[in-house]
Write an enzyme that holds these catalytic residues in place. Structure first.
Site, PDB file in Angstrom:
ATOM      1  N   LYS A  52     100.236  45.631  11.307  1.00  0.00           N
ATOM      2  CA  LYS A  52      99.764  46.288  11.392  1.00  0.00           C
ATOM      3  C   LYS A  52     100.658  47.690  10.979  1.00  0.00           C
ATOM      4  O   LYS A  52      99.901  48.488   9.852  1.00  0.00           O
ATOM      5  CB  LYS A  52      99.097  46.719  12.194  1.00  0.00           C
ATOM      6  N   LYS A  97      93.360  35.007   9.354  1.00  0.00           N
ATOM      7  CA  LYS A  97      91.939  35.042  10.075  1.00  0.00           C
ATOM      8  C   LYS A  97      91.483  35.582   9.674  1.00  0.00           C
ATOM      9  O   LYS A  97      91.750  36.831   9.000  1.00  0.00           O
ATOM     10  CB  LYS A  97      93.195  35.127  11.397  1.00  0.00           C
ATOM     11  N   LYS A 113      87.867  42.066  10.365  1.00  0.00           N
ATOM     12  CA  LYS A 113      86.784  43.111  10.679  1.00  0.00           C
ATOM     13  C   LYS A 113      87.625  43.735   9.790  1.00  0.00           C
ATOM     14  O   LYS A 113      86.698  44.346   8.263  1.00  0.00           O
ATOM     15  CB  LYS A 113      86.859  43.934  12.078  1.00  0.00           C
TER      16      LYS A 113
HETATM   17  P1  TYM Z   1      89.554  41.753  18.378  1.00  0.00           P
HETATM   18  O1  TYM Z   1      88.549  43.245  18.333  1.00  0.00           O
HETATM   19  O2  TYM Z   1      90.385  42.301  17.235  1.00  0.00           O
HETATM   20  O3  TYM Z   1      88.808  40.509  18.518  1.00  0.00           O
HETATM   21  C1  TYM Z   1      87.640  40.502  19.983  1.00  0.00           C
HETATM   22  C2  TYM Z   1      87.681  39.305  20.208  1.00  0.00           C
HETATM   23  O4  TYM Z   1      87.076  38.222  18.776  1.00  0.00           O
HETATM   24  C3  TYM Z   1      88.882  37.373  18.571  1.00  0.00           C
HETATM   25  N1  TYM Z   1      88.713  36.982  17.163  1.00  0.00           N
HETATM   26  C4  TYM Z   1      88.846  36.294  16.655  1.00  0.00           C
HETATM   27  N2  TYM Z   1      88.657  34.783  17.524  1.00  0.00           N
HETATM   28  C5  TYM Z   1      88.025  33.786  16.330  1.00  0.00           C
HETATM   29  N3  TYM Z   1      88.288  33.905  15.117  1.00  0.00           N
HETATM   30  C6  TYM Z   1      88.756  34.749  14.686  1.00  0.00           C
HETATM   31  N4  TYM Z   1      88.684  35.226  13.367  1.00  0.00           N
HETATM   32  C7  TYM Z   1      88.507  35.997  15.350  1.00  0.00           C
HETATM   33  N5  TYM Z   1      88.855  37.673  14.989  1.00  0.00           N
HETATM   34  C8  TYM Z   1      88.670  37.668  16.517  1.00  0.00           C
HETATM   35  C9  TYM Z   1      90.014  38.050  19.691  1.00  0.00           C
HETATM   36  O5  TYM Z   1      91.029  36.674  19.732  1.00  0.00           O
HETATM   37  C10 TYM Z   1      89.293  38.857  20.469  1.00  0.00           C
HETATM   38  O6  TYM Z   1      89.257  37.829  21.829  1.00  0.00           O
HETATM   39  N6  TYM Z   1      93.576  43.171  21.229  1.00  0.00           N
HETATM   40  C11 TYM Z   1      92.615  43.152  21.338  1.00  0.00           C
HETATM   41  C12 TYM Z   1      90.934  43.677  22.322  1.00  0.00           C
HETATM   42  C13 TYM Z   1      91.556  44.048  22.977  1.00  0.00           C
HETATM   43  C14 TYM Z   1      91.650  42.257  24.556  1.00  0.00           C
HETATM   44  C15 TYM Z   1      92.063  43.204  25.835  1.00  0.00           C
HETATM   45  C16 TYM Z   1      91.417  41.689  24.879  1.00  0.00           C
HETATM   46  C17 TYM Z   1      92.088  44.787  24.249  1.00  0.00           C
HETATM   47  N7  TYM Z   1      92.470  44.262  25.493  1.00  0.00           N
HETATM   48  C18 TYM Z   1      91.932  43.109  26.596  1.00  0.00           C
HETATM   49  C19 TYM Z   1      91.361  40.963  25.621  1.00  0.00           C
HETATM   50  C20 TYM Z   1      91.964  41.400  27.009  1.00  0.00           C
HETATM   51  C21 TYM Z   1      91.650  42.562  19.651  1.00  0.00           C
HETATM   52  O7  TYM Z   1      91.876  43.672  19.333  1.00  0.00           O
HETATM   53  O8  TYM Z   1      90.490  42.190  20.114  1.00  0.00           O
END
Ligand code: TYM
Length: 341
Positions: free
Chosen positions: A112, A193, A196
């Site tokens: 990032k 991967k 968004k």
């Molecule tokens: P975020 O918002 O990027 O994604 C949310 C969830 O979706 C999963 N994910 C995926 N799983 C499979 N294939 C993909 N291509 C893919 N893209 C995203 C992510 O693994 C996630 O589970 N840092 C985290 C948000 C967060 C969080 C937390 C998660 C903040 N605090 C505490 C768990 C516990 C994030 O950016 O997820």
């Protein structure tokens, strides 16, 4: 007492089938086995600039998506991170025990940061805030996609360091990955991967995309130079399409072989698209119903925040006591060890 589950999604818009298969569908599956908390992490989203009006709208959209996925607001607390001050408060306390080198090593920080002209401090602190999200609720289980595994390891390292400096305080959280769909790859580029923020109209299938768009995006997906599915030699693009089908349909490996061996890619793509549409159409109908009810999402978020806040006070009080910070909270815990049940 049931063990706790905590997970979160950034309200940065364009939630896609990777988010659904990697996280949301798993949350729905396990929510009743634990005391579950699901958080819309708006403080994480602002580590890169977000247009305020869009962010506000996307927070509600994300809440609607949680509910349409099948998160039951009676069983699970659904809330917005910034409605619970304990997240930012605990993040500061954890920052003070986290070596800088641990944060600079994080892969997502490096990726990032490389895309920004000015690297905000929040981007570096991002995983500490994520650790706070989890440790604030003494969560034992964190269901996420595979891309969050490194952040979960860091969370355990921070918890361990805090515990060894100040005495047993935090429950050690474990990572819960789905068996299929833990890393859905980009349809246009199966080396990265699905994300968004990736540019390109053929990269992802959004959860709110129309059937026509879903068919179009999947029909353009990158495959390989074979004419048809060969499980021995298939490239990552074909593997990704099969993985999406399997994750939505719940098929076994044997069923996948029987159904797809030797199938031409045009037919494979049609079957994958129809599988995705079959799941997303009822999901989208639920989403439309939920979001057309005035005030409903706000009431779910208010109730979730009340429940989350009530839990958070105990941990904040415990951590303050452990660190020797001043506390005269009415929620004070007489015996701190009891908070780590
Ligand atoms: P975020 O918002 O990027 O994604 C949310 C969830 O979706 C999963 N994910 C995926 N799983 C499979 N294939 C993909 N291509 C893919 N893209 C995203 C992510 O693994 C996630 O589970 N840092 C985290 C948000 C967060 C969080 C937390 C998660 C903040 N605090 C505490 C768990 C516990 C994030 O950016 O997820």
């Amino acid at each position: 007492m049931k063990a706790r589950v905590l997970s979160g999604v950034q309200p940065s818009g364009n939630l896609h089938i990777g988010n659904y298969l990697g996280a949301l569908s798993n949350w729905v599956r396990i929510q009743h086995d634990y005391e579950s908390l699901f958080c819309i992490v708006d403080l994480h989203a602002v580590t890169v600039y977000q247009k305020p009006d869009e962010l506000r709208a996307q927070i509600l959209e994300t809440a609607g998506i949680f509910l349409a996925s099948g998160i039951d607001p009676k069983a699970s607390a659904i809330f917005v991170q910034s409605s619970v001050p304990g997240h930012a408060e605990l993040a500061w306390m954890l920052t003070c025990v986290t070596p800088l080198g641990w944060l600079e090593r994080m892969t997502q920080f490096k990726t990032k940061a490389a895309a920004q002209q000015t690297i905000g401090d929040g981007l570096l602190q991002y995983p500490v805030l994520m650790s706070a999200d989890i440790l604030l609720y003494q969560a034992a289980i964190v269901p996420v996609g595979d891309d969050q595994s490194q952040h979960l390891e860091l969370t355990r390292d921070i918890a361990q360091r805090f515990n060894s400096l100040y005495g047993e305080t935090f429950v050690m959280p474990s990572t819960n990955l789905p068996s299929v769909g833990a890393r859905v790859m980009g349809l246009d580029d199966p080396a990265v991967k699905m994300s968004k923020s990736a540019p390109g109209s053929s990269h992802a299938v959004g959860l709110l995309d129309s059937p026509d768009r879903i068919r179009k995006v999947i029909s353009r997906a990158t495959t390989d130079s074979n004419p048809a599915v060969d499980f021995e030699t298939m490239g990552p693009g074909v593997k990704n399409l099969l993985g999406i089908f399997q994750a939505f349909g719940g098929h076994t490996a044997d069923q996948m072989h029987a159904q797809f061996s030797g199938m031409r890619y045009g037919d494979l793509k049609k079957q994958v698209a129809e599988m995705v549409i079959t799941h997303l159409e009822p999901f989208q109908a639920r989403y439309r119903r939920i979001t057309s009810e005035p005030g409903y999402l706000e009431s779910v978020l208010k109730d979730g925040a009340d429940r989350a806040n009530a839990i958070s006070y105990g941990t904040i009080d415990l951590v303050k006591r452990r660190m020797g910070l001043y506390t005269e909270s009415p929620n004070c815990i007489q015996d701190p060890a009891k908070a780590v049940a």
